[in-house]
Each structure stands twice: as structure tokens, then as C-alpha cells.
Design a protein around this motif. Structure first.
Motif, PDB file in Angstrom:
ATOM      1  N   VAL A  56       0.831  -1.206   0.000  1.00 55.10           N
ATOM      2  CA  VAL A  56       0.000   0.000   0.000  1.00 55.10           C
ATOM      3  C   VAL A  56       0.864   1.254   0.000  1.00 55.10           C
ATOM      4  O   VAL A  56       0.605   2.220  -0.724  1.00 55.10           O
ATOM      5  CB  VAL A  56      -0.952  -0.003   1.211  1.00 55.10           C
ATOM      6  N   GLY A  57       1.944   1.239   0.779  1.00 54.81           N
ATOM      7  CA  GLY A  57       2.826   2.394   0.836  1.00 54.81           C
ATOM      8  C   GLY A  57       3.525   2.661  -0.486  1.00 54.81           C
ATOM      9  O   GLY A  57       3.615   3.806  -0.945  1.00 54.81           O
ATOM     10  N   VAL A  58       4.004   1.591  -1.115  1.00 63.58           N
ATOM     11  CA  VAL A  58       4.691   1.749  -2.399  1.00 63.58           C
ATOM     12  C   VAL A  58       3.734   2.260  -3.470  1.00 63.58           C
ATOM     13  O   VAL A  58       4.052   3.183  -4.235  1.00 63.58           O
ATOM     14  CB  VAL A  58       5.320   0.412  -2.832  1.00 63.58           C
ATOM     15  N   VAL A  59       2.545   1.664  -3.554  1.00 59.80           N
ATOM     16  CA  VAL A  59       1.557   2.078  -4.561  1.00 59.80           C
ATOM     17  C   VAL A  59       1.146   3.527  -4.346  1.00 59.80           C
ATOM     18  O   VAL A  59       1.035   4.312  -5.297  1.00 59.80           O
ATOM     19  CB  VAL A  59       0.333   1.143  -4.526  1.00 59.80           C
ATOM     20  N   THR A  60       0.929   3.888  -3.093  1.00 63.28           N
ATOM     21  CA  THR A  60       0.542   5.277  -2.786  1.00 63.28           C
ATOM     22  C   THR A  60       1.639   6.254  -3.204  1.00 63.28           C
ATOM     23  O   THR A  60       1.377   7.304  -3.791  1.00 63.28           O
ATOM     24  CB  THR A  60       0.260   5.432  -1.284  1.00 63.28           C
ATOM     25  N   GLY A  61       2.892   5.877  -2.929  1.00 62.81           N
ATOM     26  CA  GLY A  61       4.004   6.739  -3.331  1.00 62.81           C
ATOM     27  C   GLY A  61       4.098   6.903  -4.834  1.00 62.81           C
ATOM     28  O   GLY A  61       4.354   7.994  -5.347  1.00 62.81           O
ATOM     29  N   GLY A  65       3.670  10.341  -6.912  1.00 63.37           N
ATOM     30  CA  GLY A  65       4.737  10.773  -7.809  1.00 63.37           C
ATOM     31  C   GLY A  65       4.251  11.035  -9.219  1.00 63.37           C
ATOM     32  O   GLY A  65       4.631  12.027  -9.844  1.00 63.37           O
ATOM     33  N   VAL A  66       3.380  10.149  -9.723  1.00 59.65           N
ATOM     34  CA  VAL A  66       2.829  10.332 -11.073  1.00 59.65           C
ATOM     35  C   VAL A  66       1.992  11.601 -11.149  1.00 59.65           C
ATOM     36  O   VAL A  66       2.068  12.365 -12.118  1.00 59.65           O
ATOM     37  CB  VAL A  66       1.999   9.098 -11.489  1.00 59.65           C
ATOM     38  N   VAL A  67       1.171  11.838 -10.130  1.00 62.03           N
ATOM     39  CA  VAL A  67       0.331  13.039 -10.108  1.00 62.03           C
ATOM     40  C   VAL A  67       1.190  14.296 -10.103  1.00 62.03           C
ATOM     41  O   VAL A  67       0.927  15.258 -10.849  1.00 62.03           O
ATOM     42  CB  VAL A  67      -0.613  13.014  -8.887  1.00 62.03           C
ATOM     43  N   LEU A  68       2.234  14.307  -9.288  1.00 56.30           N
ATOM     44  CA  LEU A  68       3.114  15.479  -9.233  1.00 56.30           C
ATOM     45  C   LEU A  68       3.850  15.684 -10.554  1.00 56.30           C
ATOM     46  O   LEU A  68       3.999  16.820 -11.022  1.00 56.30           O
ATOM     47  CB  LEU A  68       4.128  15.305  -8.098  1.00 56.30           C
ATOM     48  N   LEU A  69       4.291  14.572 -11.151  1.00 52.67           N
ATOM     49  CA  LEU A  69       4.988  14.669 -12.434  1.00 52.67           C
ATOM     50  C   LEU A  69       4.067  15.199 -13.525  1.00 52.67           C
ATOM     51  O   LEU A  69       4.460  16.039 -14.344  1.00 52.67           O
ATOM     52  CB  LEU A  69       5.525  13.292 -12.829  1.00 52.67           C
TER      53      LEU A  69
END
Length: 259
Positions: A56-61, A65-69
Motif C-alpha cells: 500500500v505504501g509503495v503504490v501510494t508513493g 509521484g505520477v500526479v506530481l509529475l
């Protein structure tokens, strides 16, 4: 004596136990044991939720990251679009002024090429027009036309030189005098520009009917030569393309007013 020592030792053990006994009880604590007078507390950890929590932590990160990019990419695209639009709008007046320069069609030589074309090439070549076009939200036909001029200039220049080379080579074969070569050359150039022969003869003096017929016949023969015919065809195709491009560009940059 022995009884007193045992009682004393038992009392000290209980006192130590009272001091080391924690004031609270851990929910997950197991029964504690005494070893050499030291209190040892052992706890248990559940590993059942560690794997799912990590995923869950990895997927959330990754999602964050994709949203910010994506947001950063959109912001950069918007900035590039504004900068390119401003640069192109600022550049348009220079293009418009150059596009309205006239073409001096010289009957004595095919060079230099049209002044508008050479000036437009000099203006356009240093500028990143292709980059501007890629940044704009909508297609800009005037910008796309402006990008054609560097290639058109190189092609136009090459074809004009080919005409002159063909004239020089064939004149040596067909004409007898330098004056005759000059007159025939003017007639052929006038035809290339799609002018009547009379346009080329306006400045010619002392030409009688016999010599007029002769130079006209020589011009016909030279024009029919495959080398000359091919040179003329290529030049006229390039000239037509240039003329169409420049007229369209003038219209786009200076549209006629309604009414």
C-alpha cells in the motif's frame, strides 16, 4: 542462624521484585521469568500485516509521484506555450515586412533570387520556428509557411544557377557573336518569367527584321534542348511554389478588411 539468613534472602528477593515490577501490564507481553535476578520481558510481533502495508505504501508513493509529475509537465507545457506564442507574435511584423518586398525579374541574369525570399530566409533561419510550432495549442498556417523559406531559397538559388549554366553552354553552340548571345539570353529569360519576347527586346536597338527572326529561331532551338527544357521546367516549378507561398503568407499576416 541458618533460618535467619534464608528469611533475609527471601525478603531481599521480594523487595527487588517489587522494584523491578512495572507499574503497567503490556497487552502483548508474555509471562516474565526470573534469571539471575534479572527481569526479562519478551514480546511478540505480528508479521501478517507487514507485506500488505508495504505494498500500500509503495503504490501510494507511485500514485503521488505520477500526479506530481503530470502537474509539473502541464505547468511546463503551459509556460512553453505562452513563451512561444509571444515570440511568434513579436516576430510576425518582421516577416510581414519582408514578404512584401518586390521581385525584380532581371532579363540579363536569373540571379540574384527574389529579395523577399533571401530576406525571409535570413530572418527565419536563426529562429526556432519548429519549436514554437510544437508548443502552440493550435496549428498556425503562417508559421508553417515561414518555415519553408530556407529550403525554398536553397532550391531557388540552385535552379537559377542551373539556368545560367545551361544558357552559357548552349549559347556557345548556337550563337555567333556576344551581342547575339545577349539578346537570345534575354528572350529565353523573358519566356522563363512567362513574359512575351517583346518584353526582352524593349532595350535592344538596331535589330532589323532578319536578325529578329534569327535570334528568335535560336532561342526556340536552345529552349527545345533537353538540358535547357529540364532546367526551365524545374525553375518555373520552384518559382510557382515560391509565388504561391508568399501570396498566401501576405494574406494570412495582413488579411483584407471586411467591407
Amino acid at each position: 542462624m541458618v533460618q535467619i539468613s534464608v528469611a533475609l534472602i527471601a525478603s531481599c528477593w521480594q523487595s527487588e521484585e517489587a522494584v523491578q515490577q512495572p507499574p503497567y501490564r503490556l497487552a502483548s507481553a508474555r509471562p516474565y521469568s526470573r534469571a539471575m535476578g534479572t527481569l526479562v520481558i519478551t514480546t511478540s510481533t505480528s508479521w501478517d500485516s507487514f507485506g500488505p502495508d508495504l505494498i500500500v505504501g509503495v503504490v501510494t508513493g507511485l500514485i503521488v509521484g505520477v500526479v506530481l509529475l503530470f502537474a509539473q509537465s502541464r505547468a511546463e507545457a503551459s509556460r512553453d506555450r505562452r513563451n512561444s506564442q509571444f515570440a511568434w507574435e513579436s516576430f510576425k511584423p518582421k516577416i510581414s515586412a519582408a514578404a512584401h518586398r518586390t521581385w525584380d525579374m532581371d532579363m540579363d541574369k536569373m540571379l540574384p533570387i527574389p529579395e523577399a525570399l533571401s530576406t525571409l530566409d535570413e530572418l527565419v533561419s536563426p529562429e526556432p520556428l519548429a519549436l514554437w510550432a510544437s508548443h502552440l495549442k493550435r496549428r498556425d498556417e503562417a508559421l508553417e509557411l515561414a518555415m519553408l523559406f530556407p529550403n525554398q531559397r536553397a532550391s531557388f538559388d540552385s535552379r537559377a544557377k542551373d539556368i545560367e549554366a545551361s544558357l552559357g553552354m548552349l549559347a556557345a553552340k548556337y550563337t555567333d557573336t556576344e551581342s547575339e548571345e545577349t539578346i537570345v539570353g534575354r528572350i529565353i529569360r523573358a519566356r522563363i518569367y512567362r513574359f512575351p519576347d517583346s518584353e526582352a527586346l524593349q532595350t535592344v536597338t538596331g535589330l532589323d527584321q532578319f536578325n529578329l527572326m534569327r535570334v528568335t529561331a535560336i532561342a526556340d532551338a536552345m529552349e527545345a534542348e533537353p538540358r535547357m527544357a529540364g532546367s526551365i521546367e524545374r525553375y518555373q516549378a520552384g518559382a510557382s511554389l515560391y509565388t504561391d507561398t508568399i501570396i498566401r503568407l501576405r494574406t494570412l499576416l495582413n488579411p483584407p478588411e471586411d467591407g
